[in-house]
Design an enzyme around this catalytic site. Structure first.
Site, PDB file in Angstrom:
ATOM      1  N   MET A  97       0.835  -1.195   0.000  1.00 28.39           N
ATOM      2  CA  MET A  97       0.000   0.000   0.000  1.00 28.39           C
ATOM      3  C   MET A  97       0.873   1.248   0.000  1.00 28.39           C
ATOM      4  SD  MET A  97      -2.773  -1.146   2.850  1.00 28.39           S
ATOM      5  CE  MET A  97      -1.558  -2.152   3.708  1.00 28.39           C
ATOM      6  N   HIS A 103      -6.154   2.659   3.738  1.00 29.02           N
ATOM      7  CA  HIS A 103      -5.347   1.832   4.630  1.00 29.02           C
ATOM      8  C   HIS A 103      -6.156   1.035   5.650  1.00 29.02           C
ATOM      9  CE1 HIS A 103      -1.827   3.451   2.796  1.00 29.02           C
ATOM     10  NE2 HIS A 103      -1.027   2.895   3.682  1.00 29.02           N
ATOM     11  N   GLY A 185       1.568   4.115   5.392  1.00 30.29           N
ATOM     12  CA  GLY A 185       2.432   3.254   4.597  1.00 30.29           C
ATOM     13  C   GLY A 185       2.561   1.850   5.143  1.00 30.29           C
ATOM     14  N   SER A 186       2.412   0.809   4.310  1.00 29.53           N
ATOM     15  CA  SER A 186       2.394  -0.529   4.864  1.00 29.53           C
ATOM     16  C   SER A 186       2.247  -1.618   3.807  1.00 29.53           C
ATOM     17  CB  SER A 186       1.242  -0.648   5.858  1.00 29.53           C
ATOM     18  OG  SER A 186       0.081  -0.057   5.315  1.00 29.53           O
ATOM     19  N   ARG A 187       2.058  -2.854   4.321  1.00 30.28           N
ATOM     20  CA  ARG A 187       1.923  -4.024   3.461  1.00 30.28           C
ATOM     21  C   ARG A 187       1.141  -5.096   4.221  1.00 30.28           C
ATOM     22  NH1 ARG A 187       7.248  -7.317   1.269  1.00 30.28           N
ATOM     23  NH2 ARG A 187       6.452  -9.431   1.573  1.00 30.28           N
TER      24      ARG A 187
END
Length: 217
Positions: A97, A103, A185-187
């Site tokens: 992402m 999110h 921000g991430s995954r």
């Protein structure tokens, strides 16, 4: 509509924007400099608001499908050894992402939460393979009546400073419901049984609650 996890930040950002907007009007006399500052302030506020947006999407619950838990881009589809819970090989599908994506994390399947654990860690960039095991993260396992046990992992990125996870062991969860949130921000990694039919390709964009990640016929 905005996600509840953003309420405090949105309130602070809106208040700060208003104060700075009034201050700039009072202290900056040059018209073009004033407008530039005001546009930058407005842009920053819009970025905060869009980050915490929570679009409502209709979903027909289907135990024969694994749906995308987040909006983003598929960056990994491969067989890996999952060392934390399964301790055997699984099929990993990872979704990255960017800061402009929604999110909200949503449950990719219905079932009973068998495992839920938070891990403190580093803040490597989310596309780094080591981020799956070294970054701040949460691991959740849901037992689904068709697929069996499905593991998903929220992973913090270089900008993410807080992972919110709603899943608790023993809960019965519904596909598509809010499962948490990753701030800035991430995954998300999904671990499926070997042999599962994957319905996405590398580089494909996903939409939470709409894109079908895997199917069982």
């Amino acid at each position: 509509m905005f996600h509840k996890e953003g309420a405090k930040i949105i309130l602070i950002s809106t208040f700060s924007f208003t104060v700075l907007l009034l201050a700039s009007s009072h202290f900056i006399s040059n018209f073009w400099i004033l407008k530039t500052v005001q546009i930058l302030l407005l842009f920053m506020l819009i970025m905060v608001l869009q980050f915490f947006r929570n679009p409502k999407r209709h979903l027909e619950v289907n135990d024969y499908q694994i749906t995308a838990p987040v909006d983003g881009k598929v960056v990994v589809i491969e067989e890996v050894y999952e060392a934390e819970y399964f301790k055997d090989k699984r099929l990993q599908v990872s979704i990255f992402m960017s800061p402009i994506n929604v999110h909200v994390t949503r449950y990719c399947t219905s079932g009973k939460v068998k495992f839920s654990k938070y891990h403190p860690g580093k803040y490597l960039v989310a596309w780094d393979p080591k981020s799956s095991t070294e970054n701040e993260r949460t691991t959740v396992v849901i037992e689904n009546r068709i697929f069996g046990e499905i593991l998903y992992r929220q992973i913090a990125g270089a900008l993410a400073k807080r992972i919110v996870n709603y899943a608790e062991e023993g809960m019965v969860v519904r596909q598509g419901a809010d499962a948490g949130f990753i701030k800035f921000g991430s995954r998300v990694d999904i671990y499926l049984p070997l042999g599962t039919e994957v319905n996405v390709k590398l580089g494909q964009k996903t939409i939470g609650n709409q894109t079908i990640i895997a199917i069982k016929k």
